[in-house]
Design an enzyme around this catalytic site. Structure first.
Site, PDB file in Angstrom:
ATOM      1  N   HIS A  73       6.707   7.900 -13.932  1.00  0.00           N
ATOM      2  CA  HIS A  73       7.947   7.938 -12.575  1.00  0.00           C
ATOM      3  C   HIS A  73       9.328   7.410 -13.119  1.00  0.00           C
ATOM      4  O   HIS A  73       9.052   5.564 -13.469  1.00  0.00           O
ATOM      5  CB  HIS A  73       7.223   6.886 -11.164  1.00  0.00           C
ATOM      6  CG  HIS A  73       6.459   5.642 -11.023  1.00  0.00           C
ATOM      7  ND1 HIS A  73       7.714   4.928 -10.763  1.00  0.00           N
ATOM      8  CD2 HIS A  73       5.330   5.306 -11.976  1.00  0.00           C
ATOM      9  CE1 HIS A  73       7.093   3.545 -11.352  1.00  0.00           C
ATOM     10  NE2 HIS A  73       5.896   3.754 -11.841  1.00  0.00           N
ATOM     11  N   ASP A  75      10.898   5.736 -10.440  1.00  0.00           N
ATOM     12  CA  ASP A  75      11.439   4.583  -9.198  1.00  0.00           C
ATOM     13  C   ASP A  75      10.853   3.330  -9.561  1.00  0.00           C
ATOM     14  O   ASP A  75      10.446   3.301 -10.119  1.00  0.00           O
ATOM     15  CB  ASP A  75      10.935   5.478  -7.865  1.00  0.00           C
ATOM     16  CG  ASP A  75       9.427   5.577  -8.016  1.00  0.00           C
ATOM     17  OD1 ASP A  75       8.759   6.103  -9.396  1.00  0.00           O
ATOM     18  OD2 ASP A  75       9.047   5.488  -7.007  1.00  0.00           O
ATOM     19  N   ASP A 106       7.164  -1.186 -15.381  1.00  0.00           N
ATOM     20  CA  ASP A 106       6.993  -0.244 -14.736  1.00  0.00           C
ATOM     21  C   ASP A 106       8.158   0.836 -14.099  1.00  0.00           C
ATOM     22  O   ASP A 106       8.605  -0.088 -13.162  1.00  0.00           O
ATOM     23  CB  ASP A 106       6.230  -1.698 -13.714  1.00  0.00           C
ATOM     24  CG  ASP A 106       5.151  -0.726 -12.517  1.00  0.00           C
ATOM     25  OD1 ASP A 106       5.280   0.636 -12.558  1.00  0.00           O
ATOM     26  OD2 ASP A 106       5.070  -0.496 -10.833  1.00  0.00           O
ATOM     27  N   GLU A 140       6.526   6.958  -6.756  1.00  0.00           N
ATOM     28  CA  GLU A 140       6.494   7.063  -7.259  1.00  0.00           C
ATOM     29  C   GLU A 140       4.914   5.045  -6.479  1.00  0.00           C
ATOM     30  O   GLU A 140       4.213   5.069  -5.810  1.00  0.00           O
ATOM     31  CB  GLU A 140       4.534   6.264  -8.635  1.00  0.00           C
ATOM     32  CG  GLU A 140       3.597   6.420  -9.107  1.00  0.00           C
ATOM     33  CD  GLU A 140       3.175   4.906  -9.284  1.00  0.00           C
ATOM     34  OE1 GLU A 140       2.603   4.212  -8.716  1.00  0.00           O
ATOM     35  OE2 GLU A 140       4.890   3.563  -8.836  1.00  0.00           O
ATOM     36  N   GLU A 141       6.207   4.258  -5.971  1.00  0.00           N
ATOM     37  CA  GLU A 141       6.682   3.249  -5.675  1.00  0.00           C
ATOM     38  C   GLU A 141       7.134   3.212  -3.902  1.00  0.00           C
ATOM     39  O   GLU A 141       6.632   2.341  -3.823  1.00  0.00           O
ATOM     40  CB  GLU A 141       7.329   2.823  -5.973  1.00  0.00           C
ATOM     41  CG  GLU A 141       7.389   2.414  -7.505  1.00  0.00           C
ATOM     42  CD  GLU A 141       6.633   1.694  -7.808  1.00  0.00           C
ATOM     43  OE1 GLU A 141       5.423   0.728  -7.078  1.00  0.00           O
ATOM     44  OE2 GLU A 141       6.329   0.734  -9.171  1.00  0.00           O
ATOM     45  N   GLU A 169       1.387   3.947 -16.855  1.00  0.00           N
ATOM     46  CA  GLU A 169       1.480   2.841 -16.291  1.00  0.00           C
ATOM     47  C   GLU A 169       1.298   1.853 -17.543  1.00  0.00           C
ATOM     48  O   GLU A 169       0.516   1.505 -18.279  1.00  0.00           O
ATOM     49  CB  GLU A 169       0.489   3.321 -15.518  1.00  0.00           C
ATOM     50  CG  GLU A 169       0.597   4.077 -14.353  1.00  0.00           C
ATOM     51  CD  GLU A 169       2.191   3.623 -13.198  1.00  0.00           C
ATOM     52  OE1 GLU A 169       2.245   2.431 -13.099  1.00  0.00           O
ATOM     53  OE2 GLU A 169       2.160   4.037 -12.290  1.00  0.00           O
ATOM     54  N   HIS A 366       6.938  -5.886 -11.062  1.00  0.00           N
ATOM     55  CA  HIS A 366       7.596  -6.317  -9.762  1.00  0.00           C
ATOM     56  C   HIS A 366       7.836  -7.298  -8.885  1.00  0.00           C
ATOM     57  O   HIS A 366       8.381  -7.940  -8.292  1.00  0.00           O
ATOM     58  CB  HIS A 366       6.101  -5.751  -8.707  1.00  0.00           C
ATOM     59  CG  HIS A 366       6.227  -4.483  -8.643  1.00  0.00           C
ATOM     60  ND1 HIS A 366       5.384  -3.840  -7.521  1.00  0.00           N
ATOM     61  CD2 HIS A 366       5.664  -3.701  -9.031  1.00  0.00           C
ATOM     62  CE1 HIS A 366       4.987  -2.692  -7.665  1.00  0.00           C
ATOM     63  NE2 HIS A 366       5.617  -2.386  -8.991  1.00  0.00           N
TER      64      HIS A 366
END
Length: 397
Positions: A73, A75, A106, A140-141, A169, A366
């Protein structure tokens, strides 16, 4: 542009501010990396009433089998307080051997490295003897409704079939080569509401305080343990994440009390058998007259979250052995095979083909100052390149 340099690839992707649900230019940047390699590319916008439109990407190199998918992903989560970052979150600055930016690990870093790996493979050996595809989502997020699920359905309706998938990931806890994810626990969420009778705190006999019952009911959800774990999975674990009565007054007994919970479960259970066990626990506890001093059993209802994630375990030797061998050759480490952690889009892909996950070290994902060691980008690219070569040599399809 050439895609053989993972550092340049990642800087380009980070400079696209693709905070969910914005595409931010990331899919356009990835298209520019893959088109010169001969990939056929589709940009697929998925829609759902009441949800933001999401742009996804599917790219394929080759038309024959075997067919290897790389999934991920573009995003990213919001940056939080941008002033707290030591480097701007979308500048992709390099300092002291670290590349800073939202999505560095990520998981734009994984996409950057796999793009570099397939570009190097094509430059050295030509296209693989089979097909490689990228299945990349921008959701995805977020709620994951207009992302991988719909992109898989779209591709399958076109006749796409895959023999294996690698999800990029960040799987490694400390250093590259620590861990391959070969499965994931299931995830089930619910919201419990206990109904009482609102009243004055000085006249409890005229009311029915739901707080008494919800405390006992949530304790019953968490204890005793659901199981002791299995050969491949940790023990199932339920956590109560919120308890609320929505009451700002100190002299009012509330009418209702609610509790939200989530359980991560192993292959002892299915979502359906877990629901039955949870309801049985609640019924037994609610019927306890001692709890409510002669009153009727506590009245409750429960709403289950849609789309529970189902537990899965991958047992594809060619896929796991090819990746393990590539990791050991490049790093000298034998990776552990794990099912720990949360959920990922692998939970959707497993319905179409065997899937494993391997990517960067995830310690800063994150976080403020998300970053990746520049050296790790080169190492992961070398692992992916070795994996591509080994998988096509070993694939039994």
């Amino acid at each position: 542009m050439t895609a053989t340099d993972p550092v340049a690839n990642l800087q380009t992707l980070i400079r696209c501010p693709s905070v969910t649900p914005a595409e931010g230019g990331a899919m356009t940047a990835l298209t520019a990396m893959l088109l010169p390699l001969g990939f056929e590319i589709d940009r697929v916008t998925a829609r759902e009433p009441g949800m933001p439109d999401i742009e996804n990407l599917y790219a394929r190199l080759g038309r024959s089998g075997p067919h290897l998918m790389f999934a991920g992903h573009t995003d990213v989560v919001p940056v939080g307080n941008e002033r707290s970052w030591s480097h701007p979150p979308f500048a992709a600055d390099i300092a002291d051997g670290q590349l800073y930016g939202r999505g560095a690990v990520d998981m734009k870093g994984g996409i950057a490295c796999f793009s570099a790996a397939i570009a190097r493979h094509v430059a050295k050996r030509g296209a693989p003897d089979g097909s490689v595809s990228f299945l990349i989502t921008g959701d995805e997020e977020g709620p994951a409704i207009n992302g991988t699920i719909k992109l898989l359905e779209w591709a399958a309706e076109k006749g796409e079939r895959w023999d294996a998938c690698l999800v990029g990931e960040p799987t490694n806890p400390d250093q590259l080569g620590d861990m391959i994810k070969i499965g994931r626990r299931g995830s089930l969420s619910g919201k419990l509401t206990v109904h009482g009778i609102q009243g004055h705190a000085a006249y409890p006999h005229l009311a029915d305080n739901p707080v008494r019952s919800i405390i006992a009911l949530t304790e019953a959800l968490m204890d005793p343990p659901f199981d002791n774990g299995t050969d491949n999975f940790q023990p199932s674990n339920l956590e109560v994440t919120t308890i609320d009565v929505g009451n700002s007054a100190t002299n009012v007994i509330p009418a209702t009390a609610t509790a939200s919970f989530n359980i991560r479960f192993n292959d002892t259970w299915t979502a359906e058998t877990l629901k039955a066990e949870i309801l049985a626990r609640l019924d037994r506890t609610a019927a306890g007259h001692a709890l409510r001093h002669g009153r009727e059993p506590a009245r409750y209802d429960i709403v289950w979250a849609e789309r529970p994630s189902h537990v899965f375990l991958t047992r594809n030797n060619a896929l796991i052995a090819s990746l393990s061998s590539a990791i050991e050759t490049v790093t000298g480490r034998v990776p552990g095979l794990s099912t720990t952690g949360g959920t990922s889009d692998a939970r959707f892909i497993k319905d179409y083909c065997p899937v494993v996950e391997f990517g960067l070290v995830g310690q800063t994902m994150h976080m403020v100052d998300e970053r990746v060691a520049v050296a790790d980008l080169e190492t992961l690219t070398a692992i992916y390149e070795a994996f591509i070569e080994r998988w096509f040599a070993n694939a039994d399809v």
